[in-house]
Enzyme design. Sequence first.
Site, PDB file in Angstrom:
ATOM      1  CG  ASP A 130      11.534   3.558   0.403  1.00 19.30           C
ATOM      2  OD1 ASP A 130      11.265   2.489  -0.585  1.00 19.30           O
ATOM      3  OD2 ASP A 130      11.977   3.625   1.895  1.00 19.30           O
ATOM      4  CG  ASP A 154       5.727   1.491   2.216  1.00 19.82           C
ATOM      5  OD1 ASP A 154       4.674   2.152   2.700  1.00 19.82           O
ATOM      6  OD2 ASP A 154       6.159   0.362   1.711  1.00 19.82           O
TER       7      ASP A 154
HETATM    8  C1  BG6 Z   1       8.766  -1.905   1.494  1.00 17.12           C
HETATM    9  C2  BG6 Z   1       7.936  -2.301   2.653  1.00 17.12           C
HETATM   10  O1  BG6 Z   1       8.223  -0.621   0.865  1.00 17.12           O
HETATM   11  O2  BG6 Z   1       7.327  -2.182   0.553  1.00 17.12           O
HETATM   12  C3  BG6 Z   1       8.243  -3.586   3.399  1.00 17.12           C
HETATM   13  O3  BG6 Z   1       9.073  -1.229   3.414  1.00 17.12           O
HETATM   14  C4  BG6 Z   1       7.518  -4.523   2.477  1.00 17.12           C
HETATM   15  O4  BG6 Z   1       8.005  -2.994   4.909  1.00 17.12           O
HETATM   16  C5  BG6 Z   1       7.565  -3.795   0.727  1.00 17.12           C
HETATM   17  O5  BG6 Z   1       7.202  -6.060   2.995  1.00 17.12           O
HETATM   18  C6  BG6 Z   1       6.431  -4.886  -0.182  1.00 17.12           C
HETATM   19  O6  BG6 Z   1       5.385  -4.356   0.017  1.00 17.12           O
HETATM   20  P1  BG6 Z   1       3.939  -5.027  -0.388  1.00 17.12           P
HETATM   21  O7  BG6 Z   1       3.363  -3.586  -0.139  1.00 17.12           O
HETATM   22  O8  BG6 Z   1       4.270  -5.291  -1.760  1.00 17.12           O
HETATM   23  O9  BG6 Z   1       3.967  -6.171   0.633  1.00 17.12           O
HETATM   24 MG    MG Z   2      11.005   2.407   3.625  1.00 12.36          MG
END
Ligand code: BG6
Ligand code: MG
Length: 216
Positions: free
Chosen positions: A9, A11
Amino acid sequence: MQKKAVLFDLDGVLVTTDDCHYRAWKQMADEEHIPFTRTDNERLRGVSRMASLEIVLEKAARAYSEEEKLALAERKNRYYVQLIRKLTDAAILPGARETVIRLREAGVLTAVASSSKNARLILTQVGLIDLFDAIIDGTQITKSKPDPEVVLKAAELRHKKPQDCIVVEDADAGIAAAKSAGMYAVAVGNAHGGDLHYSGLDSVDLLKLAVGKETK
Ligand code: BG6
Ligand code: MG
């Protein structure tokens, strides 16, 4: 024994973007007079942008139309992109770069499997983009975690069977995705339900898990 692939993963596992997400949601929520705290932000871990918005709107005083929701999500993303464009390699979490490099040197396939539509921008920004054999992000999936689509697509891209994949996740939704795909799940941080749990990539010996032998 065949080497396993490791699907990371992004984030909360490879990079810390929590504060950027928090500040972007907070700015949008303040403008809309919607209460939003860091504790609320924790609930958005691993959840797609639109599903995150629904959680943020739980505390809204009024209902929003679908069109308004799209505009709110776009506004939050504008604020978020402004923040992630300032990220440097300081956002890489402890042990992340070293772990990926060690796996690759041992011939283990590495991939990113992220719900974020900004995954490639973030990986480029922090200088990790060239370290992976495959990247599947939020722009390539129709169902977000806990659905297994993102990890299954990453495995397929590298011709790996689910049972030959190890997923590393910091979100309960991501652990659930890995388990429903039939993959081995390593939970880091506050995630629950993994086959193993560690505080972060600096404390887990993924090479040992991926290659199946003592490496230290
Ligand atoms: C995930 C995060 O990796 O991506 C979430 O943990 C986030 O918090 C999701 O909402 C979507 O991210 P993005 O960048 O497409 O808005
Ligand atoms: Mg994550």
